[in-house]
Design a protein around this motif. Structure first.
Motif, short mmCIF file in Angstrom:
data_model
loop_
_atom_site.label_atom_id
_atom_site.label_comp_id
_atom_site.label_asym_id
_atom_site.label_seq_id
_atom_site.Cartn_x
_atom_site.Cartn_y
_atom_site.Cartn_z
N ALA A 74 0.85 -1.15 0.00
CA ALA A 74 0.14 0.00 -0.01
C ALA A 74 1.06 1.25 -0.01
N PRO A 75 0.49 2.45 -0.57
CA PRO A 75 -0.99 2.59 -1.69
C PRO A 75 -0.64 2.26 -2.84
N PHE A 76 0.23 1.39 -3.22
CA PHE A 76 0.34 1.13 -4.61
C PHE A 76 -0.17 -0.34 -5.06
N ASP A 77 -1.03 -0.80 -4.09
CA ASP A 77 -1.38 -2.33 -4.38
C ASP A 77 -2.89 -2.42 -4.87
N GLU A 78 -3.20 -1.41 -5.71
CA GLU A 78 -4.30 -1.43 -6.45
C GLU A 78 -4.18 -0.68 -7.71
N PRO A 79 -3.40 -1.36 -8.53
CA PRO A 79 -3.06 -0.53 -10.09
C PRO A 79 -4.29 -0.45 -10.50
N ASP A 80 -4.42 0.96 -11.22
CA ASP A 80 -5.60 1.00 -12.10
C ASP A 80 -5.59 0.72 -13.59
N VAL A 81 -3.90 0.81 -13.94
CA VAL A 81 -3.62 0.65 -15.34
C VAL A 81 -2.29 -0.07 -15.21
N LEU A 82 -2.23 -1.21 -16.20
CA LEU A 82 -0.95 -1.92 -16.12
C LEU A 82 -0.58 -1.49 -17.71
N VAL A 83 0.67 -1.13 -17.87
CA VAL A 83 1.38 -0.89 -19.24
C VAL A 83 2.46 -2.15 -19.35
N ASN A 84 2.22 -3.00 -20.13
CA ASN A 84 3.00 -4.16 -20.38
C ASN A 84 3.90 -3.48 -21.60
N ASN A 85 4.92 -3.01 -21.11
CA ASN A 85 5.80 -2.40 -22.13
C ASN A 85 7.37 -3.07 -22.20
N ALA A 86 7.56 -3.93 -21.04
CA ALA A 86 8.99 -4.58 -21.19
C ALA A 86 9.20 -5.50 -22.37
N GLY A 87 10.11 -5.40 -23.10
CA GLY A 87 10.07 -6.23 -24.45
C GLY A 87 11.65 -5.79 -25.05
N ILE A 88 12.27 -6.85 -25.78
CA ILE A 88 13.45 -6.73 -26.32
C ILE A 88 13.31 -7.23 -27.78
N GLY A 89 14.34 -6.94 -28.86
CA GLY A 89 14.43 -7.29 -29.97
C GLY A 89 15.90 -7.58 -30.35
N ARG A 90 16.08 -8.76 -30.94
CA ARG A 90 17.70 -9.14 -31.19
C ARG A 90 17.83 -9.58 -32.47
N GLY A 91 18.72 -8.99 -33.24
CA GLY A 91 19.08 -9.22 -34.47
C GLY A 91 18.13 -9.10 -35.61
N LEU A 92 18.63 -9.35 -36.89
CA LEU A 92 17.75 -9.18 -38.14
C LEU A 92 18.31 -10.25 -39.15
N GLU A 93 18.97 -11.20 -38.65
CA GLU A 93 19.34 -12.39 -39.40
C GLU A 93 18.28 -13.12 -39.96
N PRO A 94 18.44 -13.73 -41.24
CA PRO A 94 17.18 -14.78 -41.66
C PRO A 94 17.41 -15.92 -40.61
N ALA A 95 16.14 -16.56 -40.45
CA ALA A 95 16.18 -17.52 -39.29
C ALA A 95 16.69 -18.56 -39.28
N TRP A 96 17.40 -18.95 -40.41
CA TRP A 96 18.42 -20.05 -40.58
C TRP A 96 19.91 -19.62 -40.11
N GLU A 97 20.00 -18.54 -39.83
CA GLU A 97 21.27 -17.78 -39.40
C GLU A 97 21.20 -17.33 -37.97
N SER A 98 19.78 -17.26 -37.46
CA SER A 98 19.68 -16.48 -36.05
C SER A 98 20.03 -17.28 -34.80
N ASP A 99 20.49 -16.77 -33.83
CA ASP A 99 20.92 -17.26 -32.42
C ASP A 99 19.87 -17.73 -31.74
N VAL A 100 19.74 -19.06 -31.28
CA VAL A 100 18.51 -19.72 -30.81
C VAL A 100 18.53 -18.91 -29.51
N ASP A 101 19.54 -18.57 -28.90
CA ASP A 101 19.37 -18.06 -27.57
C ASP A 101 18.81 -16.82 -27.55
#
Length: 252
Positions: A74-101
Motif C-alpha cells: 500500500a498505497p500502490f497495491d491497487e493498480p488502475d492501469v498496467l502497461v505491459n511495455n517491457a520487451g526486447i528485440g535481437r538481430g535481423l538475420e534470416p531464421a536459419w542464421e539466427s541465434d536460438v538463445d
C-alpha cells in the motif's frame, strides 16, 4: 482519488516517458526494470518513494514477477492501469542464421513476461471491476519483414493475447488496448543491433520517427477516454513510414 499506474520496462523508452507523463498529473507509479540505477534516478526525479514504487525485476523470472507484482505494498497495491511495455528485440538475420538463445530471450521477455505481469495484476482488477491493461505490440506483429522472424511472432502473440483478454473480460469494466507502433527512436534499436549505436541511428536519420513521448501521449489518451470506451487496437506510424509493394524475386 489518486490513481496508480504499473509500468514494466520503465527505465527507458516508452516506459520511462509514460511514467513521467502520468506522474506529472499526480498518479502514483509502480516502475519495474532490471537496471537498478536507472530506477533510482527515475524515482528521485518523480518525487521519491512516496510517489514511485520501484521494483528491480527481470520479467523472465516467473516466480519473482508473480510474487512482487501480485503483492504490491500500500498505497500502490491497487493498480488502475498496467502497461505491459517491457520487451526486447535481437538481430535481423534470416531464421536459419539466427541465434536460438536470442530467440528464447525474446519469447521469454515479450511473451512470457507479459503473461506473468498480466496474470499477477488482473485478478485484482476484476475483483475491483475497474482497470485497464495496455499492451505494447508492434506493427511487426501484423506486417512481416525479412529478419523479423521471432520478434514479429512475439508481437503477433501480443495482439492475439490482447484480443482474447477482451473476450474473457466481457461483462466487466476492465479495458484492454493493444498499441502497435512502427518506426520509433528509442534504445530498442541499439539492443536490436547488439550495441551498434551508429547502425541504430542510421534507421532514424532524416526520417522524423515516432519518439517515446509520442507513445506516452497516446497511452495517456486511451486511458483517459470515457470508461465505456475501449480502444481495442491502434497501429501507429510516423508519416515517413508506409507500406511497399510485395517483393518478387527469382528463385535461385
Amino acid at each position: 482519488m489518486t490513481r496508480t499506474i504499473l509500468i514494466t520496462g520503465a527505465s527507458s523508452g516508452f516506459g520511462e516517458a509514460t511514467a513521467r507523463r502520468f506522474a506529472a498529473e499526480g498518479w502514483r507509479v509502480v516502475a519495474t526494470a532490471r537496471r537498478r540505477e536507472r530506477l533510482a534516478r527515475l524515482t528521485e526525479e518523480l518525487g521519491g518513494p512516496e510517489h514511485v514504487h520501484a521494483v528491480e525485476l527481470d520479467m523472465r523470472d516467473r516466480e519473482a514477477v508473480m510474487e512482487r507484482l501480485g503483492a504490491l505494498p500500500a498505497p500502490f497495491d491497487e493498480p488502475d492501469v498496467l502497461v505491459n511495455n517491457a520487451g526486447i528485440g535481437r538481430g535481423l538475420e534470416p531464421a536459419w542464421e539466427s541465434d536460438v538463445d536470442e530467440w528464447e530471450a525474446m519469447v521469454d521477455t515479450n511473451v512470457k513476461g507479459l503473461m506473468y505481469a498480466t496474470r499477477a495484476v488482473l485478478p485484482g482488477m476484476v475483483e475491483r471491476n475497474r482497470g485497464h491493461v495496455v499492451d505494447l505490440g508492434s506493427i511487426a506483429g501484423r506486417w512481416p519483414y525479412p529478419g523479423g522472424n521471432v520478434y514479429g511472432a512475439t508481437k503477433a502473440f501480443v495482439a492475439q493475447f490482447s484480443g482474447n483478454l477482451r473476450a474473457d473480460l466481457l461483462g466487466t469494466r476492465v479495458r484492454v488496448t493493444n498499441l502497435e507502433p512502427g518506426l520509433c527512436e528509442t534504445e530498442f534499436s541499439i539492443q536490436r543491433f547488439r550495441g551498434d549505436a551508429e547502425r541504430a541511428a542510421s534507421l532514424y536519420r532524416g526520417n522524423d520517427p515516432i519518439v517515446a513521448d509520442d507513445l506516452a501521449e497516446i497511452i495517456h489518451w486511451v486511458v483517459h477516454l470515457p470508461p465505456h470506451v475501449n480502444i481495442n487496437s491502434m497501429e501507429i506510424m510516423p508519416v515517413s513510414q508506409s507500406w511497399g509493394a510485395l517483393p518478387v524475386k527469382p528463385v535461385r
